[in-house]
Design an enzyme around this catalytic site. Structure first.
Site, PDB file in Angstrom:
ATOM      1  CB  SER A 118      -0.876  -0.029   1.258  1.00 13.58           C
ATOM      2  OG  SER A 118      -1.495   1.212   1.479  1.00 13.58           O
ATOM      3  CE1 TYR A 160      -6.158   5.087  -1.721  1.00 12.82           C
ATOM      4  CE2 TYR A 160      -4.284   4.928  -0.243  1.00 12.82           C
ATOM      5  CZ  TYR A 160      -5.563   4.547  -0.598  1.00 12.82           C
ATOM      6  OH  TYR A 160      -6.233   3.625   0.154  1.00 12.82           O
ATOM      7  CB  THR A 193      -6.941   2.673  -4.527  1.00 11.62           C
ATOM      8  OG1 THR A 193      -6.161   1.502  -4.316  1.00 11.62           O
ATOM      9  CG2 THR A 193      -8.230   2.556  -3.736  1.00 11.62           C
ATOM     10  NE  ARG A 243     -13.073   2.952   6.187  1.00 13.46           N
ATOM     11  CZ  ARG A 243     -11.815   3.000   5.737  1.00 13.46           C
ATOM     12  NH1 ARG A 243     -10.807   2.790   6.568  1.00 13.46           N
ATOM     13  NH2 ARG A 243     -11.561   3.207   4.461  1.00 13.46           N
ATOM     14  CE  LYS A 252      -7.793  -2.938  -3.512  1.00  6.96           C
ATOM     15  NZ  LYS A 252      -8.388  -2.026  -2.540  1.00  6.96           N
ATOM     16  CB  SER A 264     -12.495  -3.740  -5.005  1.00  2.00           C
ATOM     17  OG  SER A 264     -12.230  -3.462  -3.641  1.00  2.00           O
ATOM     18  CG  HIS A 274     -11.312   0.421   0.060  1.00  3.56           C
ATOM     19  ND1 HIS A 274     -10.532   1.134  -0.816  1.00  3.56           N
ATOM     20  CD2 HIS A 274     -10.593   0.371   1.204  1.00  3.56           C
ATOM     21  CE1 HIS A 274      -9.406   1.502  -0.232  1.00  3.56           C
ATOM     22  NE2 HIS A 274      -9.409   1.046   1.003  1.00  3.56           N
ATOM     23  N   GLY A 334     -13.283  -8.775  -1.839  1.00  5.19           N
ATOM     24  CA  GLY A 334     -14.349  -8.429  -0.912  1.00  5.19           C
ATOM     25  C   GLY A 334     -15.061  -9.656  -0.386  1.00  5.19           C
TER      26      GLY A 334
END
Ligand SMILES: Cc1cc2nc3c(=O)[nH]c(=O)nc-3n(C[C@H](O)[C@H](O)[C@H](O)COP(=O)(O)O)c2cc1C
Length: 386
Positions: free
Chosen positions: A114, A137, A163, A172, A259, A281, A283, A315
């Site tokens: 990542s 990113y 992504t 979240r 992605k 995806s 995520h 996922g």
């Protein structure tokens, strides 16, 4: 088994690893891995989608030797499951990405690093020769983007994965409650959770300090100057569009994957600008809650672009039978996140090793029971939706 006697050897599936990770990790960290956005509807649906699809086995086909290998974006994988890029792995276990890369190498599969990884992509590239993905990113600063692409190219990264489902951070709420953030801004309750899991704290403090080496040269994450939340809102570019990505594809000049694609239109566009792969995806249910699942979109997208680019999905994958269902619909390979993150948290490399070993054994068994000796034999004839 969920009692205190539970050890790595007692973990036989995703749920066992998750239960053990829950016991070992301070709650804010466990919840960061485990949680999703808003009401976590998409998070739950990711796995539930597979349960609405049945496998139709064939019999009496002679299945002594099973070949699990696949070819994806020019990479040969010994099995059709790869470790999707995830952030902050050394926070979950001090070995972090080193453990994941080593276990993926042992099983001959691909692993992702990542942008928010905690071990440098160069170190991992030097150490292993299995296919490596660099997850990227898109920053406001185009110079920074170019420098990062150049760095990944020089390191010998095999696939660039941009992504595109995180143009803004997902909501979240578990993290809001615990105060999980980098640097830590724990709530009192969150702090207490760290205090009652001292082993994690001792491990964390007695190993190499926390770093984000993909970003260190460009972003000052030390001393609270920049948090990951601010990195997303201040440094990433929400104006990113197809022209920007087309430029990146040209600049990279190699295997390039988007992605976080969901619609067939976007998949077609990705093929038009020269992407060689896409990952369906959401995520891991951590971004747009209520989003469709990669599995449910597979047939539509494979029908639209499957003859031009490699379609992957991730996922909710917890079992080899989930993998076989996705491959039957036309996915070339599937990514896993939490499936290897909980084992990482439980036991570092030994944990990821065990999880991938269980997956490979399950895949071999499920292929035999399906009457298939190679992945190319799987097709839509093998499945029915309930
Ligand atoms: C803790 C965690 C961190 C993640 N970090 C990243 C990341 O930095 N970049 C990225 O593209 N995806 C990231 N993801 C998403 C995964 O790459 C993958 O899409 C997702 O985990 C798949 O769902 P699963 O966990 O149900 O297998 C992360 C997922 C988790 C659980």
């Amino acid at each position: 088994m969920t009692g205190y006697g539970m050890r790595l050897g007692h973990c036989h599936n995703f749920h066992d690893f998750r239960a053990l990770a829950k016991r070992r990790l301070p709650a804010p960290i466990f919840n960061y891995i485990d949680g999703g956005a808003d009401d976590e509807v998409t998070l739950r649906k990711n796995t539930a989608s597979f349960e609405r699809c049945d496998l139709v086995p064939n019999i009496l086909r002679g299945v002594q030797a099973i070949d699990l290998s696949v070819s994806v974006m020019g990479q040969r994988l010994a099995m059709p499951v790869y470790c999707s890029p995830t952030a902050l792995q050394r926070l979950f276990h001090h070995q972090g990405e080193r453990a994941v890369a080593a276990a993926a190498a042992k099983f001959g599969t691909m692993f992702g690093v990542s942008s928010l990884g905690t071990v440098s992509l160069e170190e991992l590239r030097k150490k292993h020769d299995n296919p490596q993905v660099y997850q990227f990113y898109f920053h406001r600063d185009r110079g920074l983007n170019r420098a990062m692409l150049q760095r990944a190219k020089e390191a010998g990264v095999n696939v660039l994965m941009l992504t595109v489902d995180s143009i803004t951070g997902g909501n979240r709420e578990r993290d809001l409650r615990t105060g999980f953030a980098i640097p830590f801004r724990l709530t009192l309750a969150g702090m207490l959770q760290f205090a009652i899991k001292p082993k994690w704290g001792i491990d964390y403090l007695t190993h190499e300090g926390f770093k984000l080496p993909q970003l260190d040269e460009h972003v000052d994450m030390s001393g609270g100057a920049m948090s990951i939340g601010r990195y997303f809102t201040e440094m990433l570019d929400p104006s990113m569009n197809w022209d920007d990505v087309a430029d990146m594809v040209r600049q990279w000049g190699g295997q390039f994957c988007l992605k976080g694609v969901m619609s067939a239109d976007d998949a077609r566009r990705a093929a038009e600008i020269g992407c060689t792969g896409i990952v369906l995806s959401n995520h891991g249910g951590r971004q747009l809650d209520g989003s469709r699942t990669g599995f449910d979109q597979l047939s539509e997208v494979v029908d639209a672009v499957g003859d031009r680019i490699d379609v992957l999905m991730d996922g909710g994958i917890q079992r080899a039978t989930h993998v076989l269902k996705a491959l039957s619909l036309g996915a070339k390979a599937v990514g896993v996140g939490r499936y290897y993150l909980f084992p990482l948290a439980v036991a570092g490399e030994a944990g990821v090793d065990r999880a991938l070993g269980l997956m490979r054994a399950e895949l071999e068994r499920a292929m035999k029971l399906m009457g298939c000796t190679s992945v190319s034999e799987l097709s839509r004839k093998n499945i029915r939706f309930t």
